[in-house]
Scaffold this active site. Structure first.
Site, PDB file in Angstrom:
ATOM      1  N   CYS A 190      10.412  26.369 -37.551  1.00 33.98           N
ATOM      2  CA  CYS A 190      10.509  25.399 -36.478  1.00 33.98           C
ATOM      3  C   CYS A 190       9.347  24.421 -36.602  1.00 33.98           C
ATOM      4  CB  CYS A 190      10.450  26.129 -35.135  1.00 33.98           C
ATOM      5  SG  CYS A 190      11.631  27.496 -35.098  1.00 33.98           S
ATOM      6  N   ARG A 203       2.576  29.057 -34.712  1.00 33.14           N
ATOM      7  CA  ARG A 203       2.051  29.835 -35.827  1.00 33.14           C
ATOM      8  C   ARG A 203       2.363  29.155 -37.159  1.00 33.14           C
ATOM      9  NH1 ARG A 203       4.061  34.692 -33.107  1.00 33.14           N
ATOM     10  NH2 ARG A 203       2.352  35.437 -31.824  1.00 33.14           N
ATOM     11  N   ARG A 256      -0.436  45.929 -23.414  1.00 35.84           N
ATOM     12  CA  ARG A 256       0.534  45.556 -24.437  1.00 35.84           C
ATOM     13  C   ARG A 256      -0.146  44.900 -25.628  1.00 35.84           C
ATOM     14  NH1 ARG A 256       0.115  42.324 -20.077  1.00 35.84           N
ATOM     15  NH2 ARG A 256       0.750  40.128 -20.087  1.00 35.84           N
ATOM     16  N   ARG A 312      -4.632  41.544 -26.700  1.00 37.00           N
ATOM     17  CA  ARG A 312      -5.367  40.674 -25.790  1.00 37.00           C
ATOM     18  C   ARG A 312      -5.259  41.156 -24.349  1.00 37.00           C
ATOM     19  NH1 ARG A 312      -2.956  34.991 -24.761  1.00 37.00           N
ATOM     20  NH2 ARG A 312      -3.495  34.362 -26.861  1.00 37.00           N
ATOM     21  N   TYR A 313      -4.093  41.686 -23.972  1.00 35.99           N
ATOM     22  CA  TYR A 313      -3.891  42.212 -22.620  1.00 35.99           C
ATOM     23  C   TYR A 313      -3.862  43.725 -22.733  1.00 35.99           C
ATOM     24  CZ  TYR A 313      -2.139  37.430 -22.158  1.00 35.99           C
ATOM     25  OH  TYR A 313      -2.000  36.069 -22.193  1.00 35.99           O
ATOM     26  N   ASP A 333      -0.096  28.723 -22.424  1.00 40.38           N
ATOM     27  CA  ASP A 333      -1.041  29.591 -23.117  1.00 40.38           C
ATOM     28  C   ASP A 333      -2.326  28.778 -23.218  1.00 40.38           C
ATOM     29  OD1 ASP A 333      -1.971  31.809 -24.609  1.00 40.38           O
ATOM     30  OD2 ASP A 333       0.088  32.117 -25.301  1.00 40.38           O
ATOM     31  N   CYS A 373      10.513  33.903 -41.505  1.00 42.23           N
ATOM     32  CA  CYS A 373      11.516  33.579 -40.476  1.00 42.23           C
ATOM     33  C   CYS A 373      12.802  33.093 -41.145  1.00 42.23           C
ATOM     34  CB  CYS A 373      11.012  32.474 -39.550  1.00 42.23           C
ATOM     35  SG  CYS A 373       9.421  32.813 -38.782  1.00 42.23           S
ATOM     36  N   LYS A 379      -2.024  33.574 -21.026  1.00 40.19           N
ATOM     37  CA  LYS A 379      -0.877  32.814 -20.509  1.00 40.19           C
ATOM     38  C   LYS A 379      -0.883  32.853 -18.987  1.00 40.19           C
ATOM     39  CE  LYS A 379       2.624  33.962 -23.814  1.00 40.19           C
ATOM     40  NZ  LYS A 379       1.892  35.152 -24.271  1.00 40.19           N
ATOM     41  N   CYS A 421       6.254  25.083 -34.290  1.00 37.21           N
ATOM     42  CA  CYS A 421       5.791  26.471 -34.150  1.00 37.21           C
ATOM     43  C   CYS A 421       4.274  26.556 -34.001  1.00 37.21           C
ATOM     44  CB  CYS A 421       6.214  27.285 -35.370  1.00 37.21           C
ATOM     45  SG  CYS A 421       5.587  28.973 -35.339  1.00 37.21           S
ATOM     46  N   ASP A 455       2.380  24.320 -27.289  1.00 39.36           N
ATOM     47  CA  ASP A 455       1.011  24.634 -27.711  1.00 39.36           C
ATOM     48  C   ASP A 455       0.435  23.498 -28.550  1.00 39.36           C
ATOM     49  OD1 ASP A 455       0.602  27.376 -26.699  1.00 39.36           O
ATOM     50  OD2 ASP A 455       2.343  27.824 -27.965  1.00 39.36           O
TER      51      ASP A 455
HETATM   52  C1  LIG Z   1       2.380  36.235 -24.844  1.00 47.00           C
HETATM   53  C2  LIG Z   1       1.583  37.375 -25.267  1.00 47.00           C
HETATM   54  C3  LIG Z   1       1.894  38.682 -24.859  1.00 47.00           C
HETATM   55  C4  LIG Z   1       3.073  38.988 -23.980  1.00 47.00           C
HETATM   56  O1  LIG Z   1       2.847  38.496 -22.716  1.00 47.00           O
HETATM   57  P1  LIG Z   1       3.939  38.759 -21.557  1.00 47.00           P
HETATM   58  O2  LIG Z   1       3.425  37.914 -20.452  1.00 47.00           O
HETATM   59  O3  LIG Z   1       3.934  40.216 -21.281  1.00 47.00           O
HETATM   60  O4  LIG Z   1       5.261  38.304 -22.097  1.00 47.00           O
HETATM   61  C5  LIG Z   1       1.091  39.710 -25.276  1.00 47.00           C
HETATM   62  N1  LIG Z   1       0.030  39.491 -26.068  1.00 47.00           N
HETATM   63  C6  LIG Z   1      -0.306  38.244 -26.479  1.00 47.00           C
HETATM   64  C7  LIG Z   1      -1.493  38.080 -27.349  1.00 47.00           C
HETATM   65  C8  LIG Z   1       0.465  37.150 -26.102  1.00 47.00           C
HETATM   66  O5  LIG Z   1       0.136  35.930 -26.517  1.00 47.00           O
HETATM   67  S1  SF4 Z   2       8.943  29.530 -33.646  1.00 49.63           S
HETATM   68 FE1  SF4 Z   2       7.664  29.995 -35.450  1.00 49.63          FE
HETATM   69  S2  SF4 Z   2       7.706  32.235 -35.609  1.00 49.63           S
HETATM   70 FE2  SF4 Z   2       9.445  31.641 -34.302  1.00 49.63          FE
HETATM   71  S3  SF4 Z   2      11.192  31.417 -35.715  1.00 49.63           S
HETATM   72 FE3  SF4 Z   2      10.265  29.386 -35.464  1.00 49.63          FE
HETATM   73  S4  SF4 Z   2       8.832  29.245 -37.206  1.00 49.63           S
HETATM   74 FE4  SF4 Z   2       9.324  31.419 -36.958  1.00 49.63          FE
END
Ligand SMILES: *Cc1c(COP(=O)(O)O)cnc(C)c1O
Ligand code: SF4
Length: 344
Positions: free
Chosen positions: A107, A112, A94, A90-91, A307, A103, A314, A110, A270
């Site tokens: 959580c 995800r 990175r 996305r960025y 986010d 995991c 973010k 979470c 989130d």
């Molecule tokens: C959070 C995130 C990152 C990392 O972001 P930083 O600000 O560098 O910690 C990179 N890609 C995605 C898709 C993210 O959600």
């Molecule tokens: S926050 Fe989500 S991805 Fe991270 S350890 Fe917990 S369940 Fe796993």
């Protein structure tokens, strides 16, 4: 020969939770509906911590069945930025690698939660396509291992992946986002630490939300990592009923710097499904962050981030200390008093 006790198993069923006194048999039928929707797993280290702030993060709750329309299956929009399976880009500089969906704990908040635990580890052929994409996209200088939790992978598998990423010659840093050093510190073995101690720097971001998570076992795991020269950062999710008060967060961030971990991000929660009971408002979050500014050392201050739902990225959402007033600026100090500042 020394005799060691049996290693306790993770709690993964409602039966196990009831036996451990963590679930009420009277809630059984409702909790079954919760467990069908969102996986349950509590690591032995976290099951051994009895405090409310830790339990609330992992023990399923009937309120998870309350889903409002604004809650999204993919709250941060990762799906829209995936050029090949397992990678989110996305960025520009990175990209995130979903090396596994598994995991050590699941959580309850979470973001995800719709995908964790589902599809296991990234297959070798898929990783091959990730390497190809990275080779043809040298703008990516950092690969961020996330999940699931990437440190559930074996040291040998991680070594094989890291060696090949390092071999691309395009990366300047590798990063892991993980809960393992805190929730399953016994998995931070010397073999794993040796894999992370390499020429290409590996940065570790530890997800931790409550000071009670920093057990003596977790502290020892963090020490093994810092001794190996692995820079340690943390991320924390702001959660009602867990840590959404100044004292708890101050205690957590102080525990982290004592263990050589620099607090990095404090995440506004989130819009994950069935997590309304954890949510605080942005105004409440800002008030907590403002109170921390005055009383906590600068090296323990994380950046409060949101986010933006829908995959827009973010951004910092902490309290503002600066506003424009005609020809000058008004700056607010940590005590809330305003001062004039003029650009010369
Ligand atoms: C959070 C995130 C990152 C990392 O972001 P930083 O600000 O560098 O910690 C990179 N890609 C995605 C898709 C993210 O959600
Ligand atoms: S926050 Fe989500 S991805 Fe991270 S350890 Fe917990 S369940 Fe796993």
């Amino acid at each position: 020969m020394t005799k060691t006790g049996p290693i306790p198993a993770a709690l993964v069923s409602l039966d196990a939770l009831e036996r451990a006194g963590l679930a009420d048999p009277a809630d059984r039928s409702t909790l079954e509906a919760v467990a069908e929707e969102f996986r349950v797993r509590i690591s032995p280290a976290m099951a051994a911590v009895g405090s409310a702030g830790v339990r609330a993060q992992f023990v399923p709750d009937v309120r998870e069945l309350r889903v409002v329309p604004e809650e999204l299956a993919d709250p941060i929009g990762d799906g829209a930025h995936s050029p090949v399976a397992g990678l989110t880009h996305r960025y520009s500089d990175r990209a995130i690698l979903h090396a596994t969906q598994t995991c050590e704990v699941y959580c309850r908040f979470c973001f995800r939660r719709e995908t964790v635990g589902e599809t296991g580890h990234l297959a070798e052929a898929e990783f091959g396509r990730v390497l190809e994409y990275l080779r043809s996209t040298p703008a990516v200088r950092e690969v961020i291992f996330t999940g699931g939790d990437p440190l559930v992978l074996s040291a040998r598998r991680l070594a094989s992946m890291l060696d090949r990423l390092e071999g691309l010659g395009t990366l300047e840093v590798l990063r892991f986002h993980t809960r393992v050093p805190v929730v399953a510190p016994e998995k931070v073995t010397e073999a794993l630490v040796a894999v992370l101690d390499r020429a290409l720097p590996v940065w570790l971001v530890i997800h931790t939300n409550h000071p009670d998570e920093i057990t003596p076992g977790a502290a020892a795991a963090l020490r093994r990592l810092s001794r190996a020269g692995v820079p340690l950062l943390s991320q924390t999710v702001l959660l009602k009923g867990v840590n959404a008060d100044v004292d708890t967060l101050e205690a957590l961030f102080r525990a982290l710097i004592r263990n050589r971990v620099k607090p990095y991000y404090l995440h506004h929660p989130d819009l994950a499904k069935g997590t309304g009971h954890f949510r605080v408002t942005l105004e409440e979050g800002q008030a907590i962050v403002a109170a921390l500014r005055g009383r906590l050392t600068g090296i323990a201050q994380p950046v409060y981030v949101l986010d933006i739902p829908g995959g827009h990225g973010k951004v910092p959402v902490g309290p503002g200390y600066l506003r424009r007033a005609q020809e000058h600026w008004i700056v607010t100090d940590p005590q809330g008093c305003d001062h004039v500042y003029r650009d010369l």
